[in-house]
Scaffold this motif. Structure first.
Motif, PDB file in Angstrom:
ATOM      1  N   VAL A 191       0.822  -1.224   0.000  1.00  0.00           N
ATOM      2  CA  VAL A 191       0.000   0.000   0.000  1.00  0.00           C
ATOM      3  C   VAL A 191       0.847   1.262   0.000  1.00  0.00           C
ATOM      4  O   VAL A 191       0.327   2.359   0.201  1.00  0.00           O
ATOM      5  N   ARG A 192       2.153   1.123  -0.218  1.00  0.00           N
ATOM      6  CA  ARG A 192       3.032   2.294  -0.081  1.00  0.00           C
ATOM      7  C   ARG A 192       2.647   3.442  -1.013  1.00  0.00           C
ATOM      8  O   ARG A 192       2.816   4.614  -0.682  1.00  0.00           O
ATOM      9  N   GLY A 193       2.085   3.102  -2.173  1.00  0.00           N
ATOM     10  CA  GLY A 193       1.690   4.149  -3.105  1.00  0.00           C
ATOM     11  C   GLY A 193       0.438   4.905  -2.683  1.00  0.00           C
ATOM     12  O   GLY A 193       0.125   5.957  -3.251  1.00  0.00           O
ATOM     13  N   GLU A 194      -0.260   4.388  -1.679  1.00  0.00           N
ATOM     14  CA  GLU A 194      -1.490   5.017  -1.203  1.00  0.00           C
ATOM     15  C   GLU A 194      -1.229   6.131  -0.194  1.00  0.00           C
ATOM     16  O   GLU A 194      -2.092   6.976   0.038  1.00  0.00           O
ATOM     17  N   PHE A 195      -0.049   6.116   0.421  1.00  0.00           N
ATOM     18  CA  PHE A 195       0.229   7.064   1.499  1.00  0.00           C
ATOM     19  C   PHE A 195       0.568   8.447   0.955  1.00  0.00           C
ATOM     20  O   PHE A 195       1.463   8.611   0.131  1.00  0.00           O
ATOM     21  N   ASP A 196      -0.153   9.430   1.451  1.00  0.00           N
ATOM     22  CA  ASP A 196       0.118  10.833   1.155  1.00  0.00           C
ATOM     23  C   ASP A 196       0.365  11.538   2.485  1.00  0.00           C
ATOM     24  O   ASP A 196      -0.581  11.831   3.224  1.00  0.00           O
ATOM     25  N   PRO A 197       1.631  11.791   2.835  1.00  0.00           N
ATOM     26  CA  PRO A 197       1.947  12.374   4.148  1.00  0.00           C
ATOM     27  C   PRO A 197       1.268  13.704   4.434  1.00  0.00           C
ATOM     28  O   PRO A 197       1.147  14.093   5.602  1.00  0.00           O
ATOM     29  N   SER A 198       0.802  14.389   3.403  1.00  0.00           N
ATOM     30  CA  SER A 198       0.145  15.681   3.634  1.00  0.00           C
ATOM     31  C   SER A 198      -1.263  15.508   4.195  1.00  0.00           C
ATOM     32  O   SER A 198      -1.855  16.472   4.685  1.00  0.00           O
ATOM     33  N   LYS A 199      -1.810  14.291   4.142  1.00  0.00           N
ATOM     34  CA  LYS A 199      -3.154  14.031   4.637  1.00  0.00           C
ATOM     35  C   LYS A 199      -3.101  13.496   6.071  1.00  0.00           C
ATOM     36  O   LYS A 199      -2.451  12.476   6.314  1.00  0.00           O
ATOM     37  N   PRO A 200      -3.777  14.155   7.005  1.00  0.00           N
ATOM     38  CA  PRO A 200      -3.748  13.721   8.402  1.00  0.00           C
ATOM     39  C   PRO A 200      -4.162  12.266   8.593  1.00  0.00           C
ATOM     40  O   PRO A 200      -3.559  11.548   9.392  1.00  0.00           O
ATOM     41  N   LYS A 201      -5.177  11.808   7.880  1.00  0.00           N
ATOM     42  CA  LYS A 201      -5.633  10.423   8.091  1.00  0.00           C
ATOM     43  C   LYS A 201      -4.599   9.410   7.604  1.00  0.00           C
ATOM     44  O   LYS A 201      -4.500   8.309   8.141  1.00  0.00           O
ATOM     45  N   HIS A 202      -3.799   9.776   6.618  1.00  0.00           N
ATOM     46  CA  HIS A 202      -2.734   8.889   6.156  1.00  0.00           C
ATOM     47  C   HIS A 202      -1.590   8.855   7.162  1.00  0.00           C
ATOM     48  O   HIS A 202      -0.985   7.799   7.389  1.00  0.00           O
ATOM     49  N   ARG A 203      -1.307  10.001   7.759  1.00  0.00           N
ATOM     50  CA  ARG A 203      -0.307  10.014   8.831  1.00  0.00           C
ATOM     51  C   ARG A 203      -0.803   9.179  10.009  1.00  0.00           C
ATOM     52  O   ARG A 203      -0.024   8.463  10.657  1.00  0.00           O
ATOM     53  N   ALA A 204      -2.099   9.287  10.279  1.00  0.00           N
ATOM     54  CA  ALA A 204      -2.685   8.508  11.373  1.00  0.00           C
ATOM     55  C   ALA A 204      -2.491   7.019  11.141  1.00  0.00           C
ATOM     56  O   ALA A 204      -2.090   6.276  12.054  1.00  0.00           O
ATOM     57  N   LEU A 341      11.598   1.088   8.830  1.00  0.00           N
ATOM     58  CA  LEU A 341      10.371   0.705   8.140  1.00  0.00           C
ATOM     59  C   LEU A 341      10.196   1.479   6.842  1.00  0.00           C
ATOM     60  O   LEU A 341       9.817   0.906   5.807  1.00  0.00           O
ATOM     61  N   ILE A 342      10.493   2.759   6.860  1.00  0.00           N
ATOM     62  CA  ILE A 342      10.365   3.581   5.655  1.00  0.00           C
ATOM     63  C   ILE A 342      11.334   3.105   4.579  1.00  0.00           C
ATOM     64  O   ILE A 342      10.986   3.011   3.394  1.00  0.00           O
ATOM     65  N   GLY A 343      12.557   2.736   4.991  1.00  0.00           N
ATOM     66  CA  GLY A 343      13.525   2.230   4.026  1.00  0.00           C
ATOM     67  C   GLY A 343      13.162   0.853   3.504  1.00  0.00           C
ATOM     68  O   GLY A 343      13.351   0.555   2.321  1.00  0.00           O
ATOM     69  N   ALA A 344      12.625   0.007   4.374  1.00  0.00           N
ATOM     70  CA  ALA A 344      12.303  -1.368   3.988  1.00  0.00           C
ATOM     71  C   ALA A 344      11.058  -1.449   3.116  1.00  0.00           C
ATOM     72  O   ALA A 344      10.929  -2.346   2.284  1.00  0.00           O
ATOM     73  N   ALA A 345      10.113  -0.541   3.329  1.00  0.00           N
ATOM     74  CA  ALA A 345       8.838  -0.593   2.594  1.00  0.00           C
ATOM     75  C   ALA A 345       8.724   0.476   1.515  1.00  0.00           C
ATOM     76  O   ALA A 345       7.680   0.583   0.860  1.00  0.00           O
ATOM     77  N   ASP A 346       9.783   1.279   1.343  1.00  0.00           N
ATOM     78  CA  ASP A 346       9.781   2.352   0.343  1.00  0.00           C
ATOM     79  C   ASP A 346       8.636   3.333   0.559  1.00  0.00           C
ATOM     80  O   ASP A 346       7.959   3.758  -0.380  1.00  0.00           O
TER      81      ASP A 346
END
Length: 364
Positions: A191-204, A341-346
């Motif tokens: 799901v790495r392509g789904e994450f948008d750090p600018s969105k609070p719910k994605h950060r959550a 985790l960020i490095g391992a999952a891109d």
């Protein structure tokens, strides 16, 4: 109305009981078949709430909470159901929160099979005897509305909704922490392509996933500490870790051979490795300094999750600050785990910056 909306008060009681007893709570845990023999995954029952606790040996203790009793089902029959689920899922204990009191004979009989029958008032009194904080809504995690909003946030996004279900269902019931670790990495990568750090719910969702990752990693580090000598040289440590993380030498050799069958050897970089393998070795060495501090990271990370999607509360923010200040390892270890985790999952690197910002804000 979502499925979490049913028996909402009882589920909140189960949450608070877990939190005051230093267990990690999970809600609406689906129980699947031992082995699926069809193309469709089957949910055979569900657990309203599940509390897990990691011991110093790396083994976990799991407690089931059942928050519903059918009118046509007697309390003792519900206890028999809970005992069956306990055995099937390898859980250790069960609490059934009833709408009406059960008879003393039923309560005594149920205790013989590891099940406790309480009505709401009895359970509240029992929980308060464990901690006077039980009745207090002192954190974001103690309020069921936080959990409801997390589930509601991803309705319509099938990929992230399934990812959240995986975190709440597969991970807490998985007996093999190493297998769970590999599955979490694969799930994050999916799901790495789904994450948008600018969105609070994605950060959550990332913070919540990181908290669950910390729970699994704590089991692994406890086990490694009990297996590998502290004075082992780098080469011996890496070899032991390699075989451990792949389920033993035989399993590693088989997976390594399969890898070379599936992909031309000319494009492979030597033997089978986890992505960001060097980072994982460094992470394990850092966390082994104090494995008992890893589970302490879970609650603050989950609080950061809920902070992204609910209204801020100064009292709860103060409680979070006090929790973080109890150990300087919490921020350090959380940062270590997130970087790996960020490095391992891109995953987007901005997520790590938001984590650091959350800690800085919480400690102001």
């Amino acid at each position: 109305m979502g499925k979490l909306d049913k028996d909402i008060h009882q589920k909140e009681m189960a949450l608070r009981f877990c939190l005051v007893n230093e267990m990690i709570p999970f809600l609406e845990v689906n129980v699947q078949n031992y082995r699926e023999l069809s193309d469709t995954l089957t949910v055979i029952t569900d657990i309203d709430a599940l509390g897990v606790q990691v011991g110093s040996s790396g083994l976990t203790r799991r407690v089931i909470f059942d928050c519903k009793t059918l009118k046509s089902t007697s309390p003792i029959n519900r206890a028999f159901w809970a005992a069956g689920v306990m055995k099937f899922t390898n859980c250790d204990e069960a609490f059934i929160i009833l709408s009406k009191k059960a008879g003393e004979a039923h309560r005594l009989s149920s205790k013989q099979i590891g099940v406790h029958l309480f009505d709401q008032s009895q359970f509240a009194s029992y929980a308060e005897s464990c901690s006077i904080d039980f009745r207090l809504d002192y954190s974001y995690s103690t309020n069921i509305q936080s959990w409801l909003k997390l589930n509601e946030a991803f309705v319509g996004n099938n990929a992230l909704e399934q990812f959240l279900t995986f975190l709440n269902t597969d991970v807490p019931l998985e007996q093999d922490s190493v297998k769970s670790f590999r599955k979490i990495l694969a799930a994050f990568r999916k799901v790495r392509g789904e994450f948008d750090p600018s969105k609070p719910k994605h950060r959550a969702l990332y913070f919540y996933g990181l908290s669950v990752f910390g729970y699994v990693l704590s089991q692994i580090i406890y086990s490694i500490r009990n297996i590998v000598d502290f004075d082992a040289d780098a080469k011996a440590f890496e070899k032991a870790l390699k075989y451990y993380i792949w389920g033993g030498k035989d399993s590693f050799d088989l997976r390594n051979k399969l890898q070379h069958f599936q992909v031309a050897q000319s494009v492979l970089d030597g033997e089978l490795k986890l992505k960001n393998w060097e980072g994982f070795i460094e992470l394990c060495r850092n966390l082994m300094d104090s494995p008992s501090e890893i589970p302490k990271c879970v609650h603050p990370l989950r609080e950061f999750c809920f902070q992204q999607i609910v209204d801020k509360n100064s009292g709860k923010d103060k409680h979070l600050k006090l929790a973080i200040e109890k150990s300087n390892r919490i921020r350090q270890f959380s940062s270590f785990m997130s970087s790996y985790l960020i490095g391992a999952a891109d995953l987007p690197k901005d997520l790590n910056e938001y984590l650091d910002e959350s800690f800085s804000t919480a400690l102001q």
